[in-house]
Design an enzyme around this catalytic site. Structure first.
Site, mmCIF file in Angstrom:
data_model
loop_
_atom_site.group_PDB
_atom_site.id
_atom_site.type_symbol
_atom_site.label_atom_id
_atom_site.label_comp_id
_atom_site.label_asym_id
_atom_site.label_seq_id
_atom_site.Cartn_x
_atom_site.Cartn_y
_atom_site.Cartn_z
ATOM 1 N N GLU A 35 120.253 -15.561 3.302
ATOM 2 C CA GLU A 35 119.974 -16.983 3.092
ATOM 3 C C GLU A 35 120.039 -17.330 1.610
ATOM 4 O OE1 GLU A 35 120.520 -19.124 5.641
ATOM 5 O OE2 GLU A 35 119.006 -17.928 6.669
ATOM 6 N N HIS A 36 120.812 -18.372 1.296
ATOM 7 C CA HIS A 36 121.032 -18.864 -0.067
ATOM 8 C C HIS A 36 121.801 -17.869 -0.923
ATOM 9 C CE1 HIS A 36 118.605 -22.653 -0.158
ATOM 10 N NE2 HIS A 36 118.116 -22.101 0.936
ATOM 11 N N THR A 37 122.338 -16.843 -0.305
ATOM 12 C CA THR A 37 123.182 -15.892 -1.032
ATOM 13 C C THR A 37 124.612 -16.388 -1.158
ATOM 14 O OG1 THR A 37 123.448 -14.729 1.073
ATOM 15 C CG2 THR A 37 121.850 -13.822 -0.490
ATOM 16 N N ASP A 38 125.021 -17.334 -0.309
ATOM 17 C CA ASP A 38 126.441 -17.696 -0.272
ATOM 18 C C ASP A 38 126.891 -18.360 -1.570
ATOM 19 O OD1 ASP A 38 124.973 -20.010 0.346
ATOM 20 O OD2 ASP A 38 126.371 -20.684 1.899
ATOM 21 N N SER A 69 131.802 -41.908 17.097
ATOM 22 C CA SER A 69 131.025 -40.804 17.640
ATOM 23 C C SER A 69 129.923 -41.331 18.535
ATOM 24 C CB SER A 69 130.395 -39.982 16.506
ATOM 25 O OG SER A 69 129.295 -40.681 15.949
ATOM 26 N N ALA A 127 118.384 -28.715 12.492
ATOM 27 C CA ALA A 127 117.691 -27.500 12.897
ATOM 28 C C ALA A 127 118.126 -26.274 12.103
ATOM 29 C CB ALA A 127 117.916 -27.240 14.387
ATOM 30 N N SER A 130 123.721 -25.734 11.416
ATOM 31 C CA SER A 130 124.959 -26.192 10.805
ATOM 32 C C SER A 130 125.772 -27.111 11.697
ATOM 33 C CB SER A 130 125.815 -25.018 10.334
ATOM 34 O OG SER A 130 126.714 -25.484 9.352
ATOM 35 N N GLU A 164 132.193 -30.989 2.180
ATOM 36 C CA GLU A 164 130.739 -31.079 2.144
ATOM 37 C C GLU A 164 130.228 -31.220 0.704
ATOM 38 O OE1 GLU A 164 126.848 -29.601 4.452
ATOM 39 O OE2 GLU A 164 128.861 -29.376 5.230
ATOM 40 N N ASP A 176 128.796 -21.461 6.336
ATOM 41 C CA ASP A 176 128.725 -22.166 7.609
ATOM 42 C C ASP A 176 130.109 -22.406 8.197
ATOM 43 O OD1 ASP A 176 126.060 -22.187 7.042
ATOM 44 O OD2 ASP A 176 125.935 -24.329 6.612
#
Length: 386
Positions: A35-38, A69, A127, A130, A164, A176
């Site tokens: 987590e948060h390593t990307d 949508s 949630a 992604s 993004e 993601d």
């Protein structure tokens, strides 16, 4: 999936007066660990899940892109030649941002045909699964095909990240989109976020009698604001102070030096990233050597690090993790960017019912809203369905 594809096709026809030319879909993802390593050029181990975003596409005879949508009343419409990162906003920034980003990756937006896109999804929003990358990836594979661009899955992941980062304004990494585009059934995607090299790692959950339960706390978060940006800035500051291009360049042996050279908060942020990278490598090795029953402590350690060092958990996530472990989970951790969202638990199939009852009871006792608990299966990545 049959129902949502049928629903999207019917909604597209009602909207445009004709059947779509094709249906594409892409999955959400669960990050097993990393987590948060990307965005620190590190390692991650996500898998695509059996919750998907579906896109119906119809070709137009002009140079306009139009998107609608089920999750917004408004229709967004813009000439392709006028697309820019600044010209899109709201939910439509995701699909329109992908079209713009494809232009940055070689598509001639002055020459490709216009399209109508209708989007629906059963990936829960907010949630940490992604839902945004599922939209981006479904639109990316659809436009890549009908515009005949021939981009690789890795290139389409970069397209989604660019959309993004620049169009949506969320400073996320590439994990993601990579999971959504490259996922395989009963497997995770081991991604080196520096080189973008990937390896499919078998999970073997079914053979081991295990399931991944998602505990959606219902606490919403937003990546484009607040704590996510602060954590990223801390990581960049820590790398600069320690004289490395990225925290990827540090190992666990470097933490003693980091402790003496950094303030306490920056040190703890750096410590999480460095140890989390090692946990990803250890998880891959453990899965390959001993199977999924042996990774529980690594998941637990990841959550403690996010709670205590990176400080991105919230009480509801901590309660979900603690309760899941008490109910028989082999390991549990929050997943996603933090500040809300979901936790995951690695659970023996025979303990799933106890997990559900225990979670409901614990949240009620604490006065929290009852979370949504559901199982996810590692699934195939984005592609054309019809």
């Amino acid at each position: 999936m049959n129902d949502i594809r049928d629903d999207v096709a019917a909604a597209f026809e009602q909207w445009t007066g004709r059947a779509p030319d094709g249906i594409w879909s892409a999955p959400g993802r669960v990050n097993l660990i990393g987590e948060h390593t990307d965005y620190n050029e590190g390692f991650v181990l996500p898998f695509a899940i059996d919750r998907r975003t579906v896109v119906a596409l119809g070709m137009r005879d002009d140079a306009v892109i139009r998107v609608a949508s089920t999750f917004a009343d408004e229709v967004a419409e813009i000439p392709l030649a006028e697309l820019s990162a600044e010209a899109v906003s709201g939910w439509a920034a995701y699909p329109l941002g992908v079209a713009w980003a494809l232009g940055r990756h070689g598509a001639d937006l002055a020459a490709v045909p216009g399209v109508d896109l209708f989007i629906d999804s059963d990936v829960p929003v907010g949630a940490g699964l992604s839902s945004s990358a599922a939209i981006e990836s479904a639109v990316a594979v659809a436009l890549d095909e009908v515009w005949r661009l021939g981009l690789t899955r890795q290139q389409l992941a970069q397209v989604g990240r660019l959309a993004e980062n620049e169009a949506v304004g969320a400073p996320t990494g590439i994990m993601d989109q990579s999971a959504s585009l490259l996922g395989r059934a009963d497997a995770a995607v081991f991604l080196d976020c520096r080189t973008l090299d990937t390896e499919i790692v078998a999970l073997g959950l079914a053979d081991a009698g295990l399931a991944i339960a998602v505990i959606d706390t219902g606490v919403t978060h937003a990546h484009a604001t607040g704590g996510y940006r602060e954590r990223r800035a801390s990581c960049e500051a820590g790398a600069a102070a320690l004289g490395v291009a990225s925290l990827r360049d540090l190992g666990v042996d470097d933490l003693d030096r980091a402790r003496t050279e950094l303030d306490d908060i920056t040190y703890r942020r750096v410590k999480h990233i460095v140890t989390e990278n090692q946990r990803v490598l250890d998880t891959v090795a453990t899965l390959q050597a001993d199977g999924p029953t042996a990774i529980g402590e690594l998941l637990d350690a990841s959550h403690r690090s996010m709670r205590d060092d990176f400080e991105i958990s919230v009480p509801e996530l901590d309660l979900a993790v603690e309760t899941a472990l008490q109910a028989g989970a082999l390991g549990a951790r929050m997943t996603g960017g933090g500040f809300g969202g979901a936790a995951i638990a690695l659970v023996p199939l025979e303990a799933v019912s106890m997990l559900q009852v225990s979670i409901d009871g614990a949240f009620a006792e604490h006065g929290y809203g009852i979370p949504d608990v559901f199982l996810v299966r590692p699934a195939d990545g984005a592609g054309r369905d019809r």
